[in-house]
Design a protein around this motif. Structure first.
Motif, PDB file in Angstrom:
ATOM      1  N   ALA A 179       0.861  -1.180   0.000  1.00 25.24           N
ATOM      2  CA  ALA A 179       0.000   0.000   0.000  1.00 25.24           C
ATOM      3  C   ALA A 179       0.898   1.232   0.000  1.00 25.24           C
ATOM      4  N   LEU A 180       0.496   2.254  -0.729  1.00 26.82           N
ATOM      5  CA  LEU A 180       1.264   3.489  -0.828  1.00 26.82           C
ATOM      6  C   LEU A 180       0.386   4.669  -0.460  1.00 26.82           C
ATOM      7  N   SER A 181       0.979   5.617   0.244  1.00 26.09           N
ATOM      8  CA  SER A 181       0.270   6.868   0.495  1.00 26.09           C
ATOM      9  C   SER A 181       0.215   7.647  -0.820  1.00 26.09           C
ATOM     10  N   ALA A 182      -0.605   8.657  -0.859  1.00 30.96           N
ATOM     11  CA  ALA A 182      -0.686   9.496  -2.056  1.00 30.96           C
ATOM     12  C   ALA A 182       0.670  10.143  -2.349  1.00 30.96           C
ATOM     13  N   ALA A 183       1.369  10.565  -1.278  1.00 35.73           N
ATOM     14  CA  ALA A 183       2.685  11.188  -1.470  1.00 35.73           C
ATOM     15  C   ALA A 183       3.676  10.201  -2.070  1.00 35.73           C
ATOM     16  N   ALA A 184       3.673   8.964  -1.574  1.00 33.04           N
ATOM     17  CA  ALA A 184       4.589   7.944  -2.105  1.00 33.04           C
ATOM     18  C   ALA A 184       4.241   7.619  -3.553  1.00 33.04           C
ATOM     19  N   ALA A 185       2.961   7.477  -3.835  1.00 31.75           N
ATOM     20  CA  ALA A 185       2.540   7.184  -5.205  1.00 31.75           C
ATOM     21  C   ALA A 185       2.930   8.316  -6.154  1.00 31.75           C
ATOM     22  N   GLY A 186       3.040   9.520  -5.628  1.00 32.30           N
ATOM     23  CA  GLY A 186       3.422  10.659  -6.452  1.00 32.30           C
ATOM     24  C   GLY A 186       4.889  10.726  -6.805  1.00 32.30           C
ATOM     25  N   VAL A 187       5.743  10.071  -6.015  1.00 34.96           N
ATOM     26  CA  VAL A 187       7.186  10.145  -6.299  1.00 34.96           C
ATOM     27  C   VAL A 187       7.766   8.845  -6.837  1.00 34.96           C
ATOM     28  N   ILE A 188       7.124   7.729  -6.579  1.00 33.55           N
ATOM     29  CA  ILE A 188       7.646   6.447  -7.061  1.00 33.55           C
ATOM     30  C   ILE A 188       7.372   6.322  -8.555  1.00 33.55           C
ATOM     31  N   ARG A 189       8.425   6.081  -9.309  1.00 33.07           N
ATOM     32  CA  ARG A 189       8.325   5.921 -10.757  1.00 33.07           C
ATOM     33  C   ARG A 189       8.659   4.477 -11.105  1.00 33.07           C
ATOM     34  N   ILE A 190       7.747   3.836 -11.792  1.00 35.24           N
ATOM     35  CA  ILE A 190       7.953   2.448 -12.211  1.00 35.24           C
ATOM     36  C   ILE A 190       8.244   2.441 -13.702  1.00 35.24           C
ATOM     37  N   ARG A 191       9.409   1.944 -14.047  1.00 42.31           N
ATOM     38  CA  ARG A 191       9.829   1.895 -15.442  1.00 42.31           C
ATOM     39  C   ARG A 191      10.033   0.463 -15.917  1.00 42.31           C
ATOM     40  N   GLN A 192      10.251  -0.436 -14.990  1.00 37.99           N
ATOM     41  CA  GLN A 192      10.578  -1.817 -15.332  1.00 37.99           C
ATOM     42  C   GLN A 192       9.328  -2.621 -15.698  1.00 37.99           C
ATOM     43  N   PRO A 193       9.449  -3.507 -16.676  1.00 40.62           N
ATOM     44  CA  PRO A 193       8.312  -4.333 -17.064  1.00 40.62           C
ATOM     45  C   PRO A 193       8.124  -5.533 -16.146  1.00 40.62           C
ATOM     46  N   ARG A 194       6.952  -6.100 -16.216  1.00 45.68           N
ATOM     47  CA  ARG A 194       6.605  -7.356 -15.554  1.00 45.68           C
ATOM     48  C   ARG A 194       6.967  -7.337 -14.075  1.00 45.68           C
ATOM     49  N   MET A 195       7.509  -8.411 -13.543  1.00 45.09           N
ATOM     50  CA  MET A 195       7.744  -8.513 -12.099  1.00 45.09           C
ATOM     51  C   MET A 195       8.942  -7.695 -11.609  1.00 45.09           C
ATOM     52  N   ALA A 196       9.754  -7.178 -12.489  1.00 42.62           N
ATOM     53  CA  ALA A 196      10.894  -6.360 -12.065  1.00 42.62           C
ATOM     54  C   ALA A 196      10.428  -5.109 -11.333  1.00 42.62           C
ATOM     55  N   HIS A 197       9.179  -4.719 -11.532  1.00 37.67           N
ATOM     56  CA  HIS A 197       8.676  -3.521 -10.853  1.00 37.67           C
ATOM     57  C   HIS A 197       8.703  -3.689  -9.332  1.00 37.67           C
TER      58      HIS A 197
END
Length: 130
Positions: A60-78
């Motif tokens: 679970a992520l807070s709104a602030a965390a969701a705003g800064v975390i960038r996911i670039r990796q495909p599939r399970m690497a995320h």
């Protein structure tokens, strides 16, 4: 589900990660346990986060965390990339125990050793391209 979001709702964590090793693993095959142990060791070494379970889908992520975390990796690497992002941004995080039941059906759609090697390669390549 409440245990997972409670630390965020109470303002004590930006990210909450489920951990099957703080909770229960039912019928986990030994090769899977060993593979997850190696992934946890690798993550601790590369991120300095003392997690107990690196590739648990319960998070679970807070709104602030969701705003800064960038996911670039495909599939399970995320899953590993999220942990790297937590460390990079200095986000407050906690783990909460969860129960995971391994059945023939869940094992059939899970990761293999080759998948783990591919994920590690994707992460290394992603770091070099940053």
């Amino acid at each position: 589900m409440g245990r997972l979001v409670d630390p965020i709702c109470h303002g004590v964590a930006d990210v909450v990660l489920g951990s099957r090793f703080l909770g229960q693993t039912i019928n986990i095959p030994l090769p899977r346990r060993l593979l997850l142990g190696a992934a946890t060791w690798y993550t601790r070494l590369t991120t300095r986060l003392s997690v107990t379970d690196t590739h648990n889908g319960f998070r679970a992520l807070s709104a602030a965390a969701a705003g800064v975390i960038r996911i670039r990796q495909p599939r399970m690497a995320h899953a590993s990339e999220i942990l790297e992002e937590i460390a990079r941004h200095g986000l407050a995080w906690q783990e909460q125990p969860v129960t995971i039941r391994y059945t023939e059906e869940t094992l059939a759609k899970g990761q293999t050793g080759w998948d783990a090697a591919r994920i590690a390669g994707q992460l290394l390549l992603g770091r070099m391209l940053r």
